[in-house]
Scaffold this active site. Sequence first.
Site, PDB file in Angstrom:
ATOM      1  CG  HIS A 143     -53.234 -23.343 -14.339  1.00  0.00           C
ATOM      2  ND1 HIS A 143     -52.288 -23.978 -13.573  1.00  0.00           N
ATOM      3  CD2 HIS A 143     -52.768 -23.393 -15.596  1.00  0.00           C
ATOM      4  CE1 HIS A 143     -51.279 -24.369 -14.341  1.00  0.00           C
ATOM      5  NE2 HIS A 143     -51.551 -24.034 -15.558  1.00  0.00           N
ATOM      6  CG  ASP A 191     -42.382 -22.436  -9.893  1.00  0.00           C
ATOM      7  OD1 ASP A 191     -41.553 -21.624  -9.457  1.00  0.00           O
ATOM      8  OD2 ASP A 191     -42.542 -23.572  -9.407  1.00  0.00           O
ATOM      9  CD  GLU A 215     -39.412 -23.721  -7.352  1.00  0.00           C
ATOM     10  OE1 GLU A 215     -39.335 -24.629  -8.219  1.00  0.00           O
ATOM     11  OE2 GLU A 215     -40.305 -22.843  -7.351  1.00  0.00           O
TER      12      GLU A 215
END
Length: 525
Positions: free
Chosen positions: A104, A167, A283
């Site tokens: 990732h 997240d 957030e």
Amino acid sequence: MAEKFPIPTYIIIILIISRLISTIGNSKPSNILVPHKLLTLDIGARLHLDPAAIKSASSDYGNIFKENPVAVLYPSSTEDIVALVKAAYNSSVPFKIAAKGRGHSVRGQAMADGGVVVEMMALKNYRNGNGITVGSGFYADVAGEQLWIDVLNATLEHGLAPASWTDYLYLTVGGTLSNAGISGQTFRYGPQISNVYELDVVTGKGELMTCSALKNSELFYAALGGLGQFGIITRARIALEPAPKRVKWVRMLYSDFSSFSRDQEYLISMNGRRQKQALDYLEGTLIMDQGSLDNWRSSFFPPSDHPKIISQVKTHAIIYCLEVAKYYDDHTQSTLHKELQTLFKGLSYLPGFMFEKDVSYVEFLNRVRSGELKLESQGLWEVPHPWLNLFLPKSRISDFNKGVFRDIVLKRNITTGPVLVYPMNRNKWDDRMSAVIPDEDVFYTVGFLHSSGFDEWEAFDDQNKEILKFCENAGIKVKQYLPYHRNKEEWIKHFGSKWNTFAQRKAHFDPKMILSPGQRIFNNI
């Protein structure tokens, strides 16, 4: 000597030698030779040179960099990784090694051009479901290749869960701990690296070491946030807490940035782990005309409210969305409403623009997954992702808003993906660890999570460069998260006062600079 090898190993050895000979003149000198010792090890049958393995290890989520290893190790145990690294270390011409989880990274950080990539996810096939063990205390021993979604599911069976998350949960434990692991919980519970008791690490010398704050502490603090430079994390002991059942999830919209940032900073000032009135998650995001109200990270706003939100966006160009969450269970449900009322009293969001959801704990934490599956079904997940993630001091966030959000971003008018902006507390981080953050007590993370077509990513990359140049010219001392730098001078500037310690730790734990070459810290030319 050849007759002593099993047939599969013998064939692989010949292929490795052939492939490496063909790279002479094209690769870096340290990458053109697999030492004889490696060829005599039992891992030969798990070294793959087939095109599919090489292709998989030559790209990442960013889909911008392509670098081919000469071989890919699919380990069956930690001992396989130890054997590989030890062979590289003992070679007169060491070869590079990169550990790859879900891949990732976005700039080739998990690649090993001309070296060997270790496919950590292969270990899951040999664990027989034993990669996560919940201890009798409030902790879980987790193998480095395990995904955070698996950690969630396994710990919930015991009524427990980690407090700090990312997240997106389909990332490996070893991968996020090598960076920091941040999300909306970080302001209160710290990054994931602040929630680890112990690690097992394979160093660049091929030594498997157990480390903690009390045992081999130098390696412990080096590896956490260490960008894979000091070792490959094969196990982590993760702190756990009692898991909540449900989540009150709230979004509030602002047209004024100063009100938005002031309210964010007020809310994160209540951040004690046992502070009853504190939020569990905070957030912020930008909503702009060229974007979508419900981006791939989550679908939230009721369709019936879309017209009035779009009207605000068209009026103000940018709407700032404050997103918060408060966990609860059967024991705290009765006081939840009053606590939130008290918290939200005096906030300066637009009247009539508060939106609420009540969801399960798992649904909240796994909120990005549905967006991923939708994009995958449309062929839009495996595309270029020219991301830019920054940390910047609180004192300059208003300047950043004016110079970047309201100038560069609006003028270029290409940003369609999520743009995150939210504050954190420095005292939740441990400065002994390798991760780098701004010096101020409160700092912001800003993330431009771009997706693009394969012929469009350079426009977003140009925008990223313009943003960084603006910060440099304005004297805004930003630090990149998931950093990408082009030369050693930029890395020295990135680490600042930590550079000498970082370099000394590298010399101690990976003196031949074998590990994580894709970061381009010590092997950049």
